[in-house]
Every structure is written in C-alpha cells, then in structure tokens.
Design a protein around this motif. Sequence first.
Motif, PDB file in Angstrom:
ATOM      1  N   VAL A 124       0.842  -1.201   0.000  1.00 49.30           N
ATOM      2  CA  VAL A 124       0.000   0.000   0.000  1.00 49.30           C
ATOM      3  C   VAL A 124       0.875   1.248   0.000  1.00 49.30           C
ATOM      4  O   VAL A 124       1.802   1.356   0.810  1.00 49.30           O
ATOM      5  CB  VAL A 124      -0.915   0.006   1.255  1.00 49.30           C
ATOM      6  N   LEU A 125       0.572   2.174  -0.897  1.00 51.69           N
ATOM      7  CA  LEU A 125       1.257   3.475  -0.896  1.00 51.69           C
ATOM      8  C   LEU A 125       0.237   4.574  -0.657  1.00 51.69           C
ATOM      9  O   LEU A 125      -0.780   4.654  -1.355  1.00 51.69           O
ATOM     10  CB  LEU A 125       1.977   3.702  -2.235  1.00 51.69           C
ATOM     11  N   GLN A 126       0.537   5.424   0.339  1.00 50.26           N
ATOM     12  CA  GLN A 126      -0.318   6.583   0.628  1.00 50.26           C
ATOM     13  C   GLN A 126       0.350   7.854   0.104  1.00 50.26           C
ATOM     14  O   GLN A 126       1.540   7.862  -0.210  1.00 50.26           O
ATOM     15  CB  GLN A 126      -0.501   6.721   2.153  1.00 50.26           C
ATOM     16  N   GLY A 127      -0.422   8.910   0.028  1.00 52.80           N
ATOM     17  CA  GLY A 127       0.165  10.223  -0.283  1.00 52.80           C
ATOM     18  C   GLY A 127       0.602  10.382  -1.723  1.00 52.80           C
ATOM     19  O   GLY A 127       1.512  11.152  -2.019  1.00 52.80           O
ATOM     20  N   ALA A 128      -0.017   9.673  -2.649  1.00 50.36           N
ATOM     21  CA  ALA A 128       0.414   9.735  -4.050  1.00 50.36           C
ATOM     22  C   ALA A 128      -0.711  10.217  -4.962  1.00 50.36           C
ATOM     23  O   ALA A 128      -0.667  10.045  -6.167  1.00 50.36           O
ATOM     24  CB  ALA A 128       0.904   8.358  -4.499  1.00 50.36           C
TER      25      ALA A 128
END
Length: 577
Positions: free
Chosen positions: A437-441
């Motif tokens: 999971v990648l946040q802030g993109a």
Amino acid sequence: MTDRKKKPEDLRSHRWLGAKDLRAFGHRSRVAGAGFTRADYAGKPVIAIINTWSDINPCHSHLRLRAEEVKRGVWQAGGFPVEIPAITLGETFQKPTTMMYRNLLAMETEEVLRSYPADGAILMGGCDKTTPALVMGALSMNLPALFVPAGPMLRGDFQGKFLGSGSDTWKYWAELRAGNITEEDWQGVEDGIARSPGTCMTMGTASTMTSAMEALGLSLPGSTSIPAPDSRHAQMAENSGRRIVDMVWEDLKPSDIVNERSIDNAVITVLALGGSTNAVVHMIALARRAGVNLTLERFDALARKTPVLANIRPSGKFLMEDFFYAGGLRALMKSLGDLIDTKALTATGKSIAENIATAKTFNDDVIRPRSNPLVEKDGLAVLFGTLAPGGAVIKPAAMEQHLIKHTGKAVVFSSYDDMNDRIDDPALEVDATSVIVLQGAGPQGAPGMPEWGQLPIPKKLLQQGVRDMVRLSDARMSGTSYGACVLHVTPESHVGGPLALVRDGDLISLDIPARKIDLLVEPAELEKRRKAWQPPAPKYTRGYGTLYLKHVTQADQGCDFDFLEDNGAKTPDPEIH
Ligand code: FES
Ligand code: MG
C-alpha cells in the motif's frame, strides 16, 4: 466542394485583419512586417497550429517538420496558417509528473485560441497528457479543431527481439534486479528501446488517448495508428491542414461532434484496445468539458460488454507498428461492429460508418474479430468498497489471474520516499500474499497523482520468482505497466480518505468479479484512527502549485480544475476589443 456556412466577414479573424479601423491597421501592418502580403490572408480562415514540439520532448521531435506539412495543406485549401508553440508535457522528463501540468496546457490552449485571431485550430501532440490537455482546451473554446497525433515510434530492438516502451523497461529492470541480465544487456535495452521519433509504441497512455480522439471524431480517420517516421504520417499532417480550413467554412465545431454517444464510442474504443487506466481520468475530464457527465460507473458498464480486440502490449503481444500494418484503428472500429454508434458525426463531416466503410483487417491475430477476442471483457474494472468509497481502477487484462480474488495483509508506505527507503530492506515483513500500500500519491498528496502506482515488488520476493502482487495506491499507473495494481483510490489519502487510515497488518480484500475493494477493519477502530488523523501540510505555498492544490478535483471527477469544469462551449466568449 465544401458546404460554406460562413462568409469571410463572419470569420472571427475579420475583427483583427478585415476591419477598417486603427486596431486592424496595426494588426495588418505587423503581418506585413512578417513578410506576408494581403493576398496571403485577406478573407481567409486563420488556422492556429498549436504545437507542443520541444527539444525536451523526444516523442514530438518530428512535430516541427510536421507543422510545415500541416501549413502546406492549409495554404492549399486557402487558409492562413499561424504556428503557435505551447508548453510541452514531456512525459519522461517533467517532475513531479506531467499530470500536474495537464490543466496548465489545457488553459494555455483555450486562452491562446481566445486571445489570438484564430478561426480554427490544429492541435499537435500525442505524448500522454498533451492529448487530453489540447483537446480539453479546444473543447472549452469550441472553435473548429482537428487533432494531429504525433504517432507511435517504431518498434524497439534489442538482440533481435522487439522491445515495447515501458513494458519491457519494467520487465528487464526486474531481470536486472534479480541478477538474470548483465549491465551491458541493460545498456543495450537503453539504446534500442526508443529508436525513432514518436510516442510510446505499446498501448500506453499516448496511443490510448490519441486513438480515443480519433474514435471521438476529432482527428482524421486512420491518423492515430500511423508510425511517426512513416511518410504517410506527413501526408496525414498535410491532409489535416487542408481539412481544417473546410471545417472553418462549414462551421463544424467540437460541440457538433462531442456528445454522450461519441464519448461512449471513445471509451469503448479505449477498452477494446486494452488501453491505459489513465484514460479514465482524462476521458472524464474531457467529457465534463463538453458538458457530458461521464462517470466511473459508466466506464465499468461499458467494460463489462466490450471485448479487448487489440493484441498489443502490455495486455497482448504486438506493438503499434504491427497494429498499423494490420489495418489500424479503422479496422478495429469496424471489428467492434454494433458496439460502436457509427452514425456519430466526425471531423470529416461524415459519420464513422462512412469513415470506416472500406477498412479491412490484414492480420486477425493483431486485430481480433469479436468471435476471437484477446480478452472477453473487463479491459478495465472499477472497484468500490470501504477502502475506496469514491472508486478505484484496475486493469484485469494485464495482471496475473490468480490475484483476481485475493485477501492479504497490508504493508504500508506513507510516501514515495518511505517506499523507496524500505521496499528492498531484507527485514521488511512481506511475502507474496501481502498487499503493498502506498499513501500520499494522489492528486493533492504527491501532488499531481504521478504514475507511481506500479509499486515495486520487494527484491527478496523478486529473487524468489514473484512477478506480481496486489498493490494499491491513490496514484496512477503508466499505461505501459502491468500487474495487479489498484489505482486512483478515491478519496485520496491526503484529504483523509480511508486509504490514509490503513496500517501494517490490516486485511485488504480485492474481489474483481464483485468489483469490490475493502479494508477489513472494524468501523469503531477506523473511527478512532480517523479522529487521530492529521491532514498533511500542503506541498506548495506559492505559484502554479498552490493554484493546483486549491482547485484540482479528485480522480473520479477527472482531476480538472473546479473552475474549468463547466461547459465552456456554452459560455459566451467575453467581448474582445
Ligand atoms: Fe511520450 Fe510515452 S513518453 S508517449
Ligand atoms: Mg506513459
């Protein structure tokens, strides 16, 4: 002969060049100053050639020459061509992402056409965001406009094998990281993968969006499949120059061509091409500029009935050059049969049916008949659920099929930098069943919603032979990428969407057949996390960045600026003096 609806005095440019007043004297004296005589322009449509050529954009390196070929056509048809350069969006150079500047080019296109004596417009672009940007601006200005696509580059070449833009970069990069190829091999890939002018020659965002514009009716039939260096590409440019002059006399405007039906045609074509997920964001933005409310749900409904017929990477095996030789987009649209509304009017002044009447498929492995599709349906799928109440997108055709239904534990990265710092850490707690999971993109978070969505697979898993995993973010993904990547998660984490609340070890469930993406965490626990959540500081405090952060909409709305979304075509042109 063309059906003339306008007289020379009706031309918009007449106010600049035809009037008998002091201002017009000033304009004409400066046209004379540029070396033209009255015979060059008097009573003729002025055609603004908006050109996104630039040294910094190799995909458009031939557009300087193509503009001359367009001009040749304009002159022949009795128009006055004026080339006007506009900001280029060079996909491979611009940071943080060209997406950040799509709306800037759209505004530039609209305002250049508004403020100069343009009667009609040629829009020259093709590299990813340049296409939607130019067309969004032209839709809002609503002058007769014709899109001239840059065209795909030739197939890449490496050790006798064809290389596809993007797709093979990721593939060989993974092999290099896994230790299966040498540095020298890698250099060979670098030298051979982009061996001509033109846009990426896989079904990336470039060919997806240029094809969508042809299906929409805004470029000449067959134009978007022609490889950039092919002499027929130059011929197409000249033909476009001739045609736009007639379009001005016929007063054939984007608003006559773009409507709910033609937008559906474009979306269906994108799906049949196995096109880029970026098309979702761009088509929504573009449709809204034309007053059509294209929704994620509509995309999904069309995907459920549209087969993927183009056997092109990353979903299939061929490249755009093969597609052109196999008959190109006209042949593909013909294969789609009754899925396309062929009565729709196009820039030729004719219907799609007339434009594709003589189209033929010359290789039915590249352009499949409906009886033998590459994928039966679901070129794209739209997911909703507790993790993405506003929707998310995935490309089921370009992923390992065992992941179509999958539940796994989240491994969370709070930013792109955090991910780069830790993804290859041998101590990272991750296995092939994890969900990365990648946040802030997202649109505001990154900002600009960069193409980070094909999150890397940790090195230790690559070395074990893992080549696909479920990955999830509020970013976009390059159309040339592949993998089980859930993208455009909306609302994005930066504005406090559920994505912002995911923590390591949470269970995430993906169910593509049910169109679901869920965060399996108790509501009470989520509420607790929500209360503790702090909005991150804005990334920009001045300039275009602040304008962008204040006005960009979420991915399900197309990431346009909120103040540009209304149907510009119906808004009266302000008085210009
Ligand atoms: Fe320009 Fe791909 S980088 S089209
Ligand atoms: Mg791209």
